[in-house]
Write a protein that holds these residues in place. Structure first.
Motif, PDB file in Angstrom:
ATOM      1  N   SER A   1      -5.516  23.822  10.439  1.00 45.25           N
ATOM      2  CA  SER A   1      -6.882  23.385  10.747  1.00 45.25           C
ATOM      3  C   SER A   1      -7.724  24.571  11.193  1.00 45.25           C
ATOM      4  CB  SER A   1      -6.855  22.322  11.853  1.00 45.25           C
ATOM      5  OG  SER A   1      -8.160  22.014  12.285  1.00 45.25           O
ATOM      6  N   ASN A   2      -8.997  24.534  10.829  1.00 47.04           N
ATOM      7  CA  ASN A   2      -9.939  25.565  11.265  1.00 47.04           C
ATOM      8  C   ASN A   2     -10.577  25.248  12.611  1.00 47.04           C
ATOM      9  OD1 ASN A   2      -9.662  27.158   8.905  1.00 47.04           O
ATOM     10  ND2 ASN A   2     -11.102  25.826   7.811  1.00 47.04           N
ATOM     11  N   ILE A   3     -10.403  24.010  13.088  1.00 48.60           N
ATOM     12  CA  ILE A   3     -11.109  23.613  14.298  1.00 48.60           C
ATOM     13  C   ILE A   3     -10.187  23.109  15.415  1.00 48.60           C
ATOM     14  CG2 ILE A   3     -13.217  23.047  13.042  1.00 48.60           C
ATOM     15  CD1 ILE A   3     -12.453  20.126  13.132  1.00 48.60           C
ATOM     16  N   ALA A   4      -8.897  22.966  15.121  1.00 46.55           N
ATOM     17  CA  ALA A   4      -7.969  22.441  16.135  1.00 46.55           C
ATOM     18  C   ALA A   4      -6.596  23.085  15.955  1.00 46.55           C
ATOM     19  CB  ALA A   4      -7.873  20.923  16.013  1.00 46.55           C
ATOM     20  N   ASP A   5      -5.659  22.688  16.817  1.00 51.51           N
ATOM     21  CA  ASP A   5      -4.301  23.244  16.695  1.00 51.51           C
ATOM     22  C   ASP A   5      -3.713  22.953  15.320  1.00 51.51           C
ATOM     23  OD1 ASP A   5      -4.505  24.109  19.289  1.00 51.51           O
ATOM     24  OD2 ASP A   5      -3.398  22.417  20.146  1.00 51.51           O
ATOM     25  N   ARG A   6      -3.823  21.686  14.884  1.00 52.17           N
ATOM     26  CA  ARG A   6      -3.349  21.288  13.557  1.00 52.17           C
ATOM     27  C   ARG A   6      -4.215  20.162  13.026  1.00 52.17           C
ATOM     28  NH1 ARG A   6       1.930  22.777  12.304  1.00 52.17           N
ATOM     29  NH2 ARG A   6       1.376  22.196  10.173  1.00 52.17           N
ATOM     30  N   ARG A   7      -4.163  19.998  11.719  1.00 52.26           N
ATOM     31  CA  ARG A   7      -4.816  18.861  11.070  1.00 52.26           C
ATOM     32  C   ARG A   7      -3.734  17.867  10.656  1.00 52.26           C
ATOM     33  NH1 ARG A   7      -8.141  19.750   5.556  1.00 52.26           N
ATOM     34  NH2 ARG A   7      -9.890  20.144   6.980  1.00 52.26           N
ATOM     35  N   MET A   8      -3.979  16.578  10.937  1.00 54.86           N
ATOM     36  CA  MET A   8      -3.096  15.512  10.468  1.00 54.86           C
ATOM     37  C   MET A   8      -3.866  14.674   9.461  1.00 54.86           C
ATOM     38  SD  MET A   8      -1.093  14.251  13.912  1.00 54.86           S
ATOM     39  CE  MET A   8       0.079  15.341  14.740  1.00 54.86           C
ATOM     40  N   VAL A   9      -3.324  14.559   8.264  1.00 54.42           N
ATOM     41  CA  VAL A   9      -3.971  13.793   7.201  1.00 54.42           C
ATOM     42  C   VAL A   9      -3.219  12.485   7.008  1.00 54.42           C
ATOM     43  CG1 VAL A   9      -4.614  13.728   4.763  1.00 54.42           C
ATOM     44  CG2 VAL A   9      -4.775  15.877   6.052  1.00 54.42           C
ATOM     45  N   PHE A  10      -3.956  11.378   7.102  1.00 53.06           N
ATOM     46  CA  PHE A  10      -3.406  10.040   6.872  1.00 53.06           C
ATOM     47  C   PHE A  10      -4.165   9.435   5.690  1.00 53.06           C
ATOM     48  CE2 PHE A  10      -3.114  11.062  11.365  1.00 53.06           C
ATOM     49  CZ  PHE A  10      -1.774  10.810  11.659  1.00 53.06           C
ATOM     50  N   ALA A  11      -3.442   8.998   4.659  1.00 58.91           N
ATOM     51  CA  ALA A  11      -4.108   8.496   3.454  1.00 58.91           C
ATOM     52  C   ALA A  11      -3.493   7.180   3.008  1.00 58.91           C
ATOM     53  CB  ALA A  11      -4.025   9.526   2.342  1.00 58.91           C
ATOM     54  N   ILE A  12      -4.308   6.351   2.351  1.00 55.62           N
ATOM     55  CA  ILE A  12      -3.873   5.042   1.887  1.00 55.62           C
ATOM     56  C   ILE A  12      -4.412   4.777   0.490  1.00 55.62           C
ATOM     57  CG2 ILE A  12      -5.869   3.947   3.028  1.00 55.62           C
ATOM     58  CD1 ILE A  12      -4.180   1.424   3.353  1.00 55.62           C
ATOM     59  N   SER A  13      -3.600   4.106  -0.339  1.00 56.88           N
ATOM     60  CA  SER A  13      -4.055   3.617  -1.642  1.00 56.88           C
ATOM     61  C   SER A  13      -3.291   2.337  -1.955  1.00 56.88           C
ATOM     62  CB  SER A  13      -3.832   4.647  -2.759  1.00 56.88           C
ATOM     63  OG  SER A  13      -2.447   4.792  -3.024  1.00 56.88           O
ATOM     64  N   ASN A  14      -3.782   1.563  -2.918  1.00 57.70           N
ATOM     65  CA  ASN A  14      -3.074   0.349  -3.313  1.00 57.70           C
ATOM     66  C   ASN A  14      -1.778   0.709  -4.023  1.00 57.70           C
ATOM     67  OD1 ASN A  14      -5.331  -1.078  -2.384  1.00 57.70           O
ATOM     68  ND2 ASN A  14      -5.055  -2.639  -3.973  1.00 57.70           N
ATOM     69  N   ASP A  15      -0.742  -0.126  -3.816  1.00 48.23           N
ATOM     70  CA  ASP A  15       0.540   0.073  -4.495  1.00 48.23           C
ATOM     71  C   ASP A  15       0.459  -0.597  -5.846  1.00 48.23           C
ATOM     72  OD1 ASP A  15       3.120   0.525  -5.211  1.00 48.23           O
ATOM     73  OD2 ASP A  15       3.986  -1.007  -3.899  1.00 48.23           O
ATOM     74  N   GLU A  16       0.009   0.140  -6.860  1.00 47.39           N
ATOM     75  CA  GLU A  16      -0.168  -0.432  -8.204  1.00 47.39           C
ATOM     76  C   GLU A  16       0.718   0.290  -9.194  1.00 47.39           C
ATOM     77  OE1 GLU A  16      -4.325   0.117  -8.857  1.00 47.39           O
ATOM     78  OE2 GLU A  16      -4.897  -1.618  -7.662  1.00 47.39           O
TER      79      GLU A  16
ATOM     80  N   PHE B   1       0.839  -1.200   0.000  1.00 44.31           N
ATOM     81  CA  PHE B   1       0.000   0.000   0.000  1.00 44.31           C
ATOM     82  C   PHE B   1       0.875   1.251   0.000  1.00 44.31           C
ATOM     83  CE2 PHE B   1      -2.673  -3.290   1.800  1.00 44.31           C
ATOM     84  CZ  PHE B   1      -3.892  -3.075   1.170  1.00 44.31           C
ATOM     85  N   ASN B   2       0.399   2.286  -0.688  1.00 47.24           N
ATOM     86  CA  ASN B   2       1.011   3.614  -0.624  1.00 47.24           C
ATOM     87  C   ASN B   2       0.382   4.378   0.531  1.00 47.24           C
ATOM     88  OD1 ASN B   2       2.583   3.310  -3.048  1.00 47.24           O
ATOM     89  ND2 ASN B   2       0.688   3.592  -4.212  1.00 47.24           N
ATOM     90  N   LEU B   3       1.215   5.084   1.277  1.00 46.63           N
ATOM     91  CA  LEU B   3       0.730   5.762   2.482  1.00 46.63           C
ATOM     92  C   LEU B   3       1.281   7.183   2.569  1.00 46.63           C
ATOM     93  CD1 LEU B   3       1.492   2.821   4.943  1.00 46.63           C
ATOM     94  CD2 LEU B   3      -0.719   3.323   3.882  1.00 46.63           C
ATOM     95  N   ILE B   4       0.477   8.056   3.117  1.00 48.86           N
ATOM     96  CA  ILE B   4       0.885   9.443   3.336  1.00 48.86           C
ATOM     97  C   ILE B   4       0.463   9.878   4.729  1.00 48.86           C
ATOM     98  CG2 ILE B   4       0.518  11.858   2.665  1.00 48.86           C
ATOM     99  CD1 ILE B   4       0.077  10.915  -0.179  1.00 48.86           C
ATOM    100  N   ALA B   5       1.348  10.593   5.411  1.00 53.10           N
ATOM    101  CA  ALA B   5       1.002  11.263   6.667  1.00 53.10           C
ATOM    102  C   ALA B   5       1.583  12.669   6.594  1.00 53.10           C
ATOM    103  CB  ALA B   5       1.574  10.504   7.863  1.00 53.10           C
ATOM    104  N   ARG B   6       0.747  13.670   6.820  1.00 52.69           N
ATOM    105  CA  ARG B   6       1.243  15.038   6.736  1.00 52.69           C
ATOM    106  C   ARG B   6       0.421  15.962   7.621  1.00 52.69           C
ATOM    107  NH1 ARG B   6      -0.843  16.325   0.567  1.00 52.69           N
ATOM    108  NH2 ARG B   6      -2.819  17.318   1.137  1.00 52.69           N
ATOM    109  N   LEU B   7       1.010  17.088   7.957  1.00 54.45           N
ATOM    110  CA  LEU B   7       0.344  18.097   8.785  1.00 54.45           C
ATOM    111  C   LEU B   7      -0.149  19.249   7.919  1.00 54.45           C
ATOM    112  CD1 LEU B   7       1.920  16.533  11.040  1.00 54.45           C
ATOM    113  CD2 LEU B   7       2.057  18.715  12.241  1.00 54.45           C
ATOM    114  N   GLU B   8      -1.298  19.802   8.310  1.00 57.54           N
ATOM    115  CA  GLU B   8      -1.869  20.952   7.625  1.00 57.54           C
ATOM    116  C   GLU B   8      -2.458  21.898   8.665  1.00 57.54           C
ATOM    117  OE1 GLU B   8      -4.847  19.460   5.020  1.00 57.54           O
ATOM    118  OE2 GLU B   8      -3.437  18.471   3.656  1.00 57.54           O
TER     119      GLU B   8
END
Length: 244
Positions: free
Chosen positions: A229-244, A220-227
């Motif tokens: 946020s409008n509602i908290a100190d920071r937003r953490m985005v975690f994403a997954i896709s198939n490794d194709e 699997f391809n994976l991403i973790a990054r900070l952005e």
């Protein structure tokens, strides 16, 4: 006269021997070159599979980078980005603008985006500090996302929010696992990986730095990054896709 004849005979023999020696040296040199050529050929034959394997690995790395780049683009400006925005607005409205969340000492907006063809099923959480403010969806369908919020416990002093979550990748026997930290003293940290077991604490234990993580794990391809946020100190985005 006889002495001269003997001398000439000795010179002739020496000349023949010298010529024979030179021919022998040339033969040995040619033989050696042949042996070296054979040795070089043998080494090349041995190295060829290694070279092909290295080439395959290089191609695989390029393909993975391509898959990760596609996932990153989808999370940034593609269909997943729109889903993330929709879910974030829903949470924002449900929390009445998250005014109370902002009053917490430490808070995070956690986004899990599913770019794989598999449904993600929530499999557990771990908190070393803090707790839920709003919980994620139990199921994340393909090409969809969920948004959760976490914060330090209400009434707690000098504490932050740190922990991990696991999601079953339905039908694969594998688990998407993430780690997050926003401690009272220290820095933001993330971790993302695919494990053969549900272990949210593993995600927390291995969280490190706040830099973007673009990785492949168990197909699997994976991403973790900070952005921001409008509602908290920071937003953490975690994403997954198939490794194709």
């Amino acid at each position: 006269m006889k002495a001269v004849t003997i001398l000439l005979l000795l010179v002739s023999i020496a000349t023949v021997w010298s010529a024979a020696f030179e021919d022998r040296e040339k033969y040995v040199a040619i033989e050696r070159r042949g042996g070296l050529a054979a040795f070089d050929a043998e080494i090349s034959a041995r190295q060829r599979p290694v070279a092909l394997e290295n080439q395959d690995r290089a191609v695989e790395r390029l393909e993975r980078r391509g898959g990760i780049a596609a996932l990153n683009a989808a999370v940034s400006a593609g269909e997943l980005a729109l889903k993330i925005q929709d879910r974030a607005v829903e949470v924002f409205n449900a929390l009445d603008g998250a005014k109370a969340l902002h009053e917490r000492t430490r808070s995070l907006e956690l986004v899990v985006a599913n770019g794989s063809p598999h449904t993600l099923k929530f499999a557990g959480e771990y908190f070393d500090s803090g707790t839920w403010y709003s919980q994620p969806a139990i199921l994340i369908q393909p090409d969809d996302a969920t948004v959760a919020t976490v914060a330090n416990r209400q009434g707690s002093w000098f504490t932050g929010v740190t922990g991990g979550m696991s999601w079953e990748i339905v039908g694969t026997g594998m688990y998407l696992t993430i780690g997050f930290t926003n401690p009272y003293a220290g820095s933001f940290k993330t971790w993302i990986g695919v494990l053969d077991r549900a272990s949210p604490k593993y995600g927390y234990d291995h969280a490190q730095d706040e830099y973007v993580k673009l990785v492949t794990s168990n197909g699997f391809n994976l991403i973790a990054r900070l952005e921001d946020s409008n509602i908290a100190d920071r937003r953490m985005v975690f994403a997954i896709s198939n490794d194709e």
